[in-house]
Design a protein around this motif. Structure first.
Motif, PDB file in Angstrom:
ATOM      1  N   LEU A   1     -40.672 -33.754  -3.499  1.00  0.00           N
ATOM      2  CA  LEU A   1     -40.471 -34.046  -2.089  1.00  0.00           C
ATOM      3  C   LEU A   1     -38.984 -34.180  -1.751  1.00  0.00           C
ATOM      4  O   LEU A   1     -38.534 -33.739  -0.688  1.00  0.00           O
ATOM      5  CB  LEU A   1     -41.202 -35.336  -1.707  1.00  0.00           C
ATOM      6  CG  LEU A   1     -42.635 -35.205  -1.207  1.00  0.00           C
ATOM      7  CD1 LEU A   1     -43.284 -36.578  -1.118  1.00  0.00           C
ATOM      8  CD2 LEU A   1     -42.678 -34.500   0.140  1.00  0.00           C
ATOM      9  N   ALA A   2     -38.237 -34.806  -2.639  1.00  0.00           N
ATOM     10  CA  ALA A   2     -36.802 -34.967  -2.411  1.00  0.00           C
ATOM     11  C   ALA A   2     -36.132 -33.612  -2.243  1.00  0.00           C
ATOM     12  O   ALA A   2     -35.249 -33.434  -1.390  1.00  0.00           O
ATOM     13  CB  ALA A   2     -36.163 -35.750  -3.552  1.00  0.00           C
ATOM     14  N   ASN A   3     -36.551 -32.648  -3.045  1.00  0.00           N
ATOM     15  CA  ASN A   3     -36.013 -31.289  -2.921  1.00  0.00           C
ATOM     16  C   ASN A   3     -36.364 -30.694  -1.569  1.00  0.00           C
ATOM     17  O   ASN A   3     -35.532 -30.057  -0.914  1.00  0.00           O
ATOM     18  CB  ASN A   3     -36.564 -30.414  -4.051  1.00  0.00           C
ATOM     19  CG  ASN A   3     -36.173 -28.952  -3.889  1.00  0.00           C
ATOM     20  OD1 ASN A   3     -36.924 -28.171  -3.305  1.00  0.00           O
ATOM     21  ND2 ASN A   3     -35.027 -28.584  -4.427  1.00  0.00           N
ATOM     22  N   TYR A   4     -37.587 -30.924  -1.117  1.00  0.00           N
ATOM     23  CA  TYR A   4     -38.007 -30.360   0.172  1.00  0.00           C
ATOM     24  C   TYR A   4     -37.288 -31.044   1.334  1.00  0.00           C
ATOM     25  O   TYR A   4     -36.921 -30.395   2.307  1.00  0.00           O
ATOM     26  CB  TYR A   4     -39.519 -30.495   0.342  1.00  0.00           C
ATOM     27  CG  TYR A   4     -40.331 -29.618  -0.592  1.00  0.00           C
ATOM     28  CD1 TYR A   4     -39.727 -28.667  -1.406  1.00  0.00           C
ATOM     29  CD2 TYR A   4     -41.714 -29.734  -0.668  1.00  0.00           C
ATOM     30  CE1 TYR A   4     -40.461 -27.870  -2.264  1.00  0.00           C
ATOM     31  CE2 TYR A   4     -42.466 -28.936  -1.516  1.00  0.00           C
ATOM     32  CZ  TYR A   4     -41.835 -28.007  -2.319  1.00  0.00           C
ATOM     33  OH  TYR A   4     -42.565 -27.212  -3.153  1.00  0.00           O
ATOM     34  N   TYR A   5     -37.103 -32.354   1.250  1.00  0.00           N
ATOM     35  CA  TYR A   5     -36.327 -33.046   2.283  1.00  0.00           C
ATOM     36  C   TYR A   5     -34.905 -32.488   2.346  1.00  0.00           C
ATOM     37  O   TYR A   5     -34.337 -32.301   3.424  1.00  0.00           O
ATOM     38  CB  TYR A   5     -36.265 -34.548   1.994  1.00  0.00           C
ATOM     39  CG  TYR A   5     -37.482 -35.340   2.410  1.00  0.00           C
ATOM     40  CD1 TYR A   5     -37.937 -35.326   3.716  1.00  0.00           C
ATOM     41  CD2 TYR A   5     -38.160 -36.148   1.502  1.00  0.00           C
ATOM     42  CE1 TYR A   5     -39.033 -36.075   4.121  1.00  0.00           C
ATOM     43  CE2 TYR A   5     -39.265 -36.908   1.887  1.00  0.00           C
ATOM     44  CZ  TYR A   5     -39.701 -36.859   3.197  1.00  0.00           C
ATOM     45  OH  TYR A   5     -40.785 -37.602   3.586  1.00  0.00           O
ATOM     46  N   ASP A   6     -34.343 -32.223   1.190  1.00  0.00           N
ATOM     47  CA  ASP A   6     -32.966 -31.747   1.122  1.00  0.00           C
ATOM     48  C   ASP A   6     -32.811 -30.370   1.753  1.00  0.00           C
ATOM     49  O   ASP A   6     -31.730 -30.015   2.222  1.00  0.00           O
ATOM     50  CB  ASP A   6     -32.507 -31.697  -0.337  1.00  0.00           C
ATOM     51  CG  ASP A   6     -31.017 -31.467  -0.478  1.00  0.00           C
ATOM     52  OD1 ASP A   6     -30.246 -32.215   0.144  1.00  0.00           O
ATOM     53  OD2 ASP A   6     -30.627 -30.530  -1.203  1.00  0.00           O
ATOM     54  N   ARG A   7     -33.890 -29.608   1.794  1.00  0.00           N
ATOM     55  CA  ARG A   7     -33.844 -28.243   2.312  1.00  0.00           C
ATOM     56  C   ARG A   7     -34.114 -28.169   3.817  1.00  0.00           C
ATOM     57  O   ARG A   7     -34.087 -27.081   4.393  1.00  0.00           O
ATOM     58  CB  ARG A   7     -34.852 -27.375   1.561  1.00  0.00           C
ATOM     59  CG  ARG A   7     -34.467 -27.134   0.118  1.00  0.00           C
ATOM     60  CD  ARG A   7     -35.648 -26.668  -0.730  1.00  0.00           C
ATOM     61  NE  ARG A   7     -36.186 -25.383  -0.307  1.00  0.00           N
ATOM     62  CZ  ARG A   7     -37.248 -24.810  -0.875  1.00  0.00           C
ATOM     63  NH1 ARG A   7     -37.886 -25.423  -1.876  1.00  0.00           N
ATOM     64  NH2 ARG A   7     -37.688 -23.644  -0.443  1.00  0.00           N
ATOM     65  N   MET A   8     -34.370 -29.299   4.456  1.00  0.00           N
ATOM     66  CA  MET A   8     -34.655 -29.272   5.895  1.00  0.00           C
ATOM     67  C   MET A   8     -33.478 -28.674   6.655  1.00  0.00           C
ATOM     68  O   MET A   8     -32.332 -29.055   6.430  1.00  0.00           O
ATOM     69  CB  MET A   8     -34.983 -30.676   6.399  1.00  0.00           C
ATOM     70  CG  MET A   8     -36.329 -31.181   5.954  1.00  0.00           C
ATOM     71  SD  MET A   8     -36.654 -32.910   6.419  1.00  0.00           S
ATOM     72  CE  MET A   8     -36.588 -32.793   8.209  1.00  0.00           C
ATOM     73  N   PRO A   9     -33.733 -27.731   7.565  1.00  0.00           N
ATOM     74  CA  PRO A   9     -32.649 -26.966   8.190  1.00  0.00           C
ATOM     75  C   PRO A   9     -32.055 -27.608   9.432  1.00  0.00           C
ATOM     76  O   PRO A   9     -32.717 -28.339  10.163  1.00  0.00           O
ATOM     77  CB  PRO A   9     -33.352 -25.656   8.577  1.00  0.00           C
ATOM     78  CG  PRO A   9     -34.763 -26.082   8.874  1.00  0.00           C
ATOM     79  CD  PRO A   9     -35.071 -27.207   7.910  1.00  0.00           C
TER      80      PRO A   9
END
Length: 613
Positions: free
Chosen positions: A51-59
């Motif tokens: 999830l941390a990776n996905y949060y980091d990828r928010m545009p």
């Protein structure tokens, strides 16, 4: 197709030498550099890591804390290295703002399906929490897609090729623009009560974060439904991929207002206001204080994960590294959008009705009694930073032949009277790494000297959503719904953040709402999209050199050197168009919706092109 294993980038070192496969069954051992689906999806810590990776990828439009981005939003210009990339000759190209990241959506869809299949050891509370977070991120991604591209394919499950040689089953048409907004709303309704483990979190999604997305997204949808239909030639496609019927506007505004009111009523969030502290300081600190109760959701930074925004934008004389600093020069137009506290318009009083210079006793006199948010956003002449005065002075004005002659020198130069000629912080026209407009950005720039030094850099966070925006969302939606409380939301923000008296706005208008968003949310990634959804971007950025908003201007202060005259030692101000600002910004009709990459269309003939492309 999904692999049996999800491979992590963590390799285990081989601690012992190989032994015979016959002796210990080496080939039958599970790989030591891989984690099975069963292990991953039953370990809350591993799921949280994903999830941390996905949060980091928010545009965002061009990346969080991307210095170049903010120069392209009308309210600043590029004063960094010699311009080779067109920063001050901005053409909004057909692909400007384009976003089409279905790899990201695929990853989220795969995670949701894997969790449903493999997470047998998680309890229901944990499963609902993680499911809600994945779906929130996906809804946010679809919002970023629809606000740039219009309707896009709504993909919520894996697309798996069957090997038949016919890819048509993988080719999905674009949904209607309204259908994407409706999907975002329905997702939020499904998940908003499932965030039972992140209540009060500012860096992981919770119910209030989901409602903040509803507040913003539904406001956008309502605006497009209303204002697109009012254009002389509404932008639309036959299938509704672009364009929302005007009849849907009220429903979207109601959904936005509903979410905003729920957030405002929540006692865990409040507008940032430290009693006894100057309002301007408060406004600056709300972006730096990680205990701030105004922030709803932020992208955090910390030791080992830092950003270079302070390095890029610290005032010239405060820089530590020999390179960098002072890349953003805020525009005079932005500065003048901040009203005076007496309610008068923010136009700076540099000359009288006859065109004569007005002399001020102090260099910051022209900014006296301004909306306090100006101080918290922009460093102007006479400001302090890191508890020290900023040295902004363009030059000296001497009286010659019946008028003032303006003289300039190098940075930190001294005039013949022994006092400053040109300040260490400029401004300097057509120079680099120093303000070209007479202003520096304060918002987001850290006062900690070490935060402007490589490699340590800065760790202040980036707020995705904050309560100030929600109040303004509520005001706009309520205004569009003709509800009298609309002005109360505006007045609350003006009072707490701007230092205005209570009920300073008695009659609310669209122009007031739009100006409030400009000053409150400056450099927070809103203005470009606000002007698009109101369908006025082509008028604000019309490409005309005569338009003071399409062209960035500056204001240069000069110290009067006129011995024996009452004005000696006072300051006058000269409006300038910086040489480095090459061309008026020009937003075309084609820019309301970004072009879709031709490769996407080649791979999927069901994709309809956007208008004007």
């Amino acid at each position: 197709m999904k692999s049996k294993y999800i491979i992590f980038a963590l390799l285990l070192a081989v601690a012992t030498s190989f032994v015979s496969c016959d002796e210990d069954g080496w080939l039958q051992r599970d790989p030591k550099d891989r984690i099975t689906d069963e292990q991953l999806w039953n370990d809350p810590n591993m799921i949280l890591g994903l999830l941390a990776n996905y949060y980091d990828r928010m545009p965002q439009l061009a990346g969080v804390f991307n210095t170049g981005t903010n120069t392209e939003f009308d309210d600043a210009m590029w004063s960094g290295h010699v311009d080779q990339n067109g920063h001050n000759d901005l053409n909004y190209a057909d692909d400007y703002g384009r976003y089409w990241d279905y790899g990201y959506i695929r990853d989220i869809n795969l995670s949701l399906e894997n969790m449903e299949k493999f997470s047998v050891k998680l309890n229901e509370t944990q499963k609902k929490q993680f499911n809600a977070e994945f779906r929130f991120i996906r809804a946010y991604v679809y919002f970023e897609l629809v606000k740039r591209m219009g309707g896009v394919p709504l993909i919520t499950t894996q697309l798996i090729y069957d090997g038949s040689g016919d890819p048509s089953s993988l080719q999905n048409p674009r949904a209607k623009e309204s259908e994407v907004y409706d999907f975002i709303y329905s997702e939020i309704q499904d998940i908003k009560d499932n965030f039972t483990q992140t209540e009060g979190s500012r860096t992981r999604a919770n119910k209030i974060t989901a409602l903040a997305l509803q507040s913003r997204a539904m406001l956008y949808a309502g605006s497009i439904a209303k204002y697109n239909s009012q254009m002389s030639a509404p932008i639309s496609t036959a299938g509704g991929e672009v364009g929302i019927p005007a009849s849907m506007a009220v429903g979207y505004y109601e959904k936005s207002l509903e979410a905003s009111k729920a957030i405002i009523a929540n006692e865990n969030y409040e507008l940032y206001d430290i009693a006894g502290s100057p309002k301007g300081e408060n406004f600056y600190k709300l972006f730096m204080d990680k205990s701030c109760k105004e922030v709803i959701f932020a992208k955090d930074f910390m030791t080992g994960k830092v950003h270079g925004f302070t390095y890029d934008n610290v005032v010239r004389s405060f820089r530590v590294d020999i390179e960098g600093s002072s890349i953003l020069s805020p525009s005079l137009s932005l500065v003048e959008s901040y009203d005076y506290l007496d309610g008068s318009k923010g136009t700076l009083r540099d000359k009288d009705a006859e065109g004569n210079y007005i002399a001020y006793d102090k260099i910051d006199g022209i900014f006296a009694n301004k909306d306090a948010r100006l101080y918290g956003t922009v460093i102007y002449p006479g400001s302090a930073f890191r508890s020290s005065p900023v040295q902004i002075q363009a030059g000296v004005a001497t009286w010659e032949d019946g008028g003032y002659k303006l003289k300039v020198g190098d940075l930190a130069s001294v005039y013949s009277d022994g006092e400053t000629l040109t300040g260490a912080d400029g401004p300097r026209d057509n120079d680099q790494y120093v303000s070209n407009t007479g202003f520096y950005i304060r918002k987001y720039v850290s006062e900690n000297p070490q935060d402007g030094v490589r490699p340590s850099l800065a760790s202040n966070w980036y707020p995705w959503f904050r309560l100030g925006e929600i109040y303004l969302n509520a005001a706009e939606a309520a205004f569009e719904l003709e509800k009298p409380e609309a002005k109360d939301y505006i007045n609350k923000v003006r009072e707490v953040h701007g230092g205005f008296p209570a009920n300073s706005i008695q009659t609310l208008t669209n122009d007031i709402i739009r100006n409030e968003r400009r000053v409150e949310l400056a450099f927070e990634d809103h203005r470009y999209f606000d002007l698009k959804r109101w369908r006025i971007a082509d008028k604000v950025w019309d490409g005309l050199d005569s338009n003071p908003v399409a062209v960035v201007h500056g204001l240069y202060p000069y110290r009067i050197s006129r011995p024996g005259h009452p004005d000696n030692g006072k300051f006058i101000y000269e409006r300038v168009r910086p040489t480095r600002f090459k061309k008026a910004r020009f937003f075309r009709m084609a820019n309301y919706y970004s072009s879709i990459d031709q490769a996407v269309i080649n791979n999927n003939p069901k994709i309809v092109k956007n208008p004007f492309h």
